[in-house]
Design an enzyme around this catalytic site. Structure first.
Site, PDB file in Angstrom:
ATOM      1  N   THR A   1       0.894  -1.289   0.100  1.00 37.10           N
ATOM      2  CA  THR A   1       0.000   0.053   0.018  1.00 37.10           C
ATOM      3  C   THR A   1       0.747   1.246  -0.049  1.00 37.10           C
ATOM      4  O   THR A   1       1.832   1.204   0.724  1.00 37.10           O
ATOM      5  CB  THR A   1      -0.823  -0.016   1.248  1.00 37.10           C
ATOM      6  OG1 THR A   1      -1.835   1.248   0.945  1.00 37.10           O
ATOM      7  CG2 THR A   1      -0.159   0.198   2.597  1.00 37.10           C
TER       8      THR A   1
ATOM      9  N   ASN B   1      -0.979   3.968   0.986  1.00 37.63           N
ATOM     10  CA  ASN B   1      -1.849   4.845   1.704  1.00 37.63           C
ATOM     11  C   ASN B   1      -1.320   4.699   3.105  1.00 37.63           C
ATOM     12  O   ASN B   1      -1.477   3.593   3.862  1.00 37.63           O
ATOM     13  CB  ASN B   1      -3.211   4.203   1.251  1.00 37.63           C
ATOM     14  CG  ASN B   1      -4.195   5.378   2.058  1.00 37.63           C
ATOM     15  OD1 ASN B   1      -3.968   5.695   3.150  1.00 37.63           O
ATOM     16  ND2 ASN B   1      -5.322   5.314   1.518  1.00 37.63           N
TER      17      ASN B   1
ATOM     18  N   GLY C   1      -2.728   6.190   5.804  1.00 44.10           N
ATOM     19  CA  GLY C   1      -3.982   5.985   6.780  1.00 44.10           C
ATOM     20  C   GLY C   1      -4.085   4.456   6.777  1.00 44.10           C
ATOM     21  O   GLY C   1      -4.428   3.923   7.760  1.00 44.10           O
TER      22      GLY C   1
ATOM     23  N   ASP D   1      -7.689  -3.850  -1.565  1.00 46.17           N
ATOM     24  CA  ASP D   1      -8.611  -2.572  -2.119  1.00 46.17           C
ATOM     25  C   ASP D   1      -9.896  -2.301  -1.174  1.00 46.17           C
ATOM     26  O   ASP D   1     -10.427  -3.204  -0.649  1.00 46.17           O
ATOM     27  CB  ASP D   1      -8.928  -3.238  -3.576  1.00 46.17           C
ATOM     28  CG  ASP D   1      -9.196  -1.930  -4.495  1.00 46.17           C
ATOM     29  OD1 ASP D   1      -8.138  -1.147  -4.736  1.00 46.17           O
ATOM     30  OD2 ASP D   1     -10.119  -1.839  -4.918  1.00 46.17           O
TER      31      ASP D   1
ATOM     32  N   GLY E   1      -9.367   9.535   4.136  1.00 49.67           N
ATOM     33  CA  GLY E   1     -10.546   9.460   3.090  1.00 49.67           C
ATOM     34  C   GLY E   1     -11.758  10.006   3.607  1.00 49.67           C
ATOM     35  O   GLY E   1     -12.009  11.027   3.780  1.00 49.67           O
TER      36      GLY E   1
ATOM     37  N   ARG F   1     -12.115  -2.870   7.527  1.00 45.31           N
ATOM     38  CA  ARG F   1     -10.833  -3.390   7.516  1.00 45.31           C
ATOM     39  C   ARG F   1     -10.640  -4.201   8.772  1.00 45.31           C
ATOM     40  O   ARG F   1      -9.697  -5.192   8.695  1.00 45.31           O
ATOM     41  CB  ARG F   1      -9.817  -2.107   7.617  1.00 45.31           C
ATOM     42  CG  ARG F   1      -8.511  -2.394   7.516  1.00 45.31           C
ATOM     43  CD  ARG F   1      -7.588  -1.209   6.785  1.00 45.31           C
ATOM     44  NE  ARG F   1      -8.081  -0.775   5.613  1.00 45.31           N
ATOM     45  CZ  ARG F   1      -8.836   0.385   5.282  1.00 45.31           C
ATOM     46  NH1 ARG F   1      -9.022   1.419   6.466  1.00 45.31           N
ATOM     47  NH2 ARG F   1      -9.130   0.744   4.166  1.00 45.31           N
TER      48      ARG F   1
HETATM   49  P1  ITT Z   1      -3.140   1.671  -2.288  1.00 47.73           P
HETATM   50  O1  ITT Z   1      -3.826   1.322  -3.371  1.00 47.73           O
HETATM   51  O2  ITT Z   1      -1.709   2.080  -2.482  1.00 47.73           O
HETATM   52  O3  ITT Z   1      -3.474   0.639  -1.046  1.00 47.73           O
HETATM   53  P2  ITT Z   1      -5.141   3.788  -2.016  1.00 47.73           P
HETATM   54  O4  ITT Z   1      -5.740   4.762  -1.460  1.00 47.73           O
HETATM   55  O5  ITT Z   1      -5.127   4.097  -3.770  1.00 47.73           O
HETATM   56  O6  ITT Z   1      -4.130   2.967  -1.867  1.00 47.73           O
HETATM   57  P3  ITT Z   1      -7.615   2.092  -2.749  1.00 47.73           P
HETATM   58  O7  ITT Z   1      -7.001   2.166  -4.205  1.00 47.73           O
HETATM   59  O8  ITT Z   1      -8.059   0.828  -1.855  1.00 47.73           O
HETATM   60  O9  ITT Z   1      -6.252   2.481  -2.062  1.00 47.73           O
HETATM   61  O10 ITT Z   1      -8.641   3.019  -2.563  1.00 47.73           O
HETATM   62  C1  ITT Z   1      -9.232   3.252  -1.200  1.00 47.73           C
HETATM   63  C2  ITT Z   1      -9.769   4.465  -0.864  1.00 47.73           C
HETATM   64  O11 ITT Z   1     -11.188   4.371  -0.502  1.00 47.73           O
HETATM   65  C3  ITT Z   1      -9.265   5.566  -0.068  1.00 47.73           C
HETATM   66  O12 ITT Z   1      -8.237   6.184  -0.900  1.00 47.73           O
HETATM   67  C4  ITT Z   1     -10.318   6.122   0.705  1.00 47.73           C
HETATM   68  O13 ITT Z   1     -10.703   7.169  -0.426  1.00 47.73           O
HETATM   69  C5  ITT Z   1     -11.492   5.251   0.506  1.00 47.73           C
HETATM   70  N1  ITT Z   1     -11.502   4.422   1.897  1.00 47.73           N
HETATM   71  C6  ITT Z   1     -11.284   3.203   1.977  1.00 47.73           C
HETATM   72  N2  ITT Z   1     -11.293   2.617   3.481  1.00 47.73           N
HETATM   73  C7  ITT Z   1     -11.456   3.920   3.934  1.00 47.73           C
HETATM   74  C8  ITT Z   1     -11.660   4.021   5.372  1.00 47.73           C
HETATM   75  O14 ITT Z   1     -11.349   3.297   6.305  1.00 47.73           O
HETATM   76  N3  ITT Z   1     -11.933   5.354   5.548  1.00 47.73           N
HETATM   77  C9  ITT Z   1     -12.059   6.379   4.749  1.00 47.73           C
HETATM   78  N4  ITT Z   1     -12.100   6.198   3.413  1.00 47.73           N
HETATM   79  C10 ITT Z   1     -11.550   4.887   2.953  1.00 47.73           C
END
Ligand code: ITT
Length: 200
Positions: free
Chosen positions: A7, A9, A11, A74, A158, A186
């Site tokens: 990841t 991300n 967060g 994802d 997010g 999660r």
């Molecule tokens: P990676 O692919 O590198 O893991 P990413 O942020 O691009 O990072 P995703 O493609 O899985 O990850 O997109 C997930 C998005 O969904 C994230 O950026 C948030 O906008 C939203 N999201 C997912 N889980 C969340 C949470 O627990 N709280 C708030 N928003 C969330």
């Protein structure tokens, strides 16, 4: 034992570390992230489902880190009144390089344009993990709730500041990370992973 997480991300990464440590894994589990691998380049997420995209991330990391536990996740927010959007496009809802605040602003705008829209929503998390033998494992978690009329709270990432879980009055960003980690999509997905890591 090592677990490598695909990841970018922070967060998400922070939550995975907390969730896995709460499961008393810290004594024998070393968590690593893709950022520690200078050679790793994130693959395009061009799957048509959460599962397909989680698998793309996990496979890319497995190619660089064979013989150890690796995982990709994802996740996203599905809003009933928007026919399930932003869904797999949650990270890039407002554009390819959109920030969290830009995505949230777009979501609130879309809801304002549809005043009668159903505000019920769910967060979804799909984890694909490969064990050291290369066997694939899939875990999924959901959190039901609804979209608030305005942003409230400051914790998390997010869409946390506009998501009110069922049975609550506050957004996830007001409830705080400790509370979120007890109920989140999660956290539920991590339960299955934790059980398999314990057995491994
Ligand atoms: P990676 O692919 O590198 O893991 P990413 O942020 O691009 O990072 P995703 O493609 O899985 O990850 O997109 C997930 C998005 O969904 C994230 O950026 C948030 O906008 C939203 N999201 C997912 N889980 C969340 C949470 O627990 N709280 C708030 N928003 C969330």
């Amino acid at each position: 034992m090592e677990l490598w997480i695909a990841t970018s991300n922070n967060g998400k990464l922070n939550e995975f570390k907390m969730l896995l440590n709460v499961a008393v894994m810290e004594k024998f589990l070393e968590i690593h992230a893709q950022s520690e691998l200078p050679v790793f380049s994130q693959p395009p997420e061009n799957g048509d489902s959460f599962l397909a995209n989680a698998r793309i991330k996990a496979r890319a990391l497995k190619a660089v880190k064979p013989g150890t536990w690796v995982m990709g996740e994802d996740s996203g927010l599905m809003v009933n009144g928007l026919n399930g959007l932003p869904g797999i496009h949650s990270a890039r809802y407002a554009g390819p390089k959109a920030s969290d605040p830009e995505n949230v602003a777009k979501l609130l705008k879309m809801m304002t344009l549809r005043p009668m829209a159903n505000r019920k929503a769910q967060f979804v998390s799909v984890i694909v993990a490969f064990d050291p033998q290369g066997v694939e494992h899939i875990y999924e978690g959901k959190l039901e709730g609804e979209i608030a009329k305005a942003q409230r709270g400051s914790t998390g990432f997010g869409y946390d500041n506009v998501f009110v879980p069922d049975g609550e009055q506050k957004t996830l960003a007001e409830l705080g990370l400790a509370h979120k980690n007890k109920i989140s999509h999660r956290a539920k997905a991590v339960l299955g992973l934790t059980a398999d890591l314990m057995k491994s």
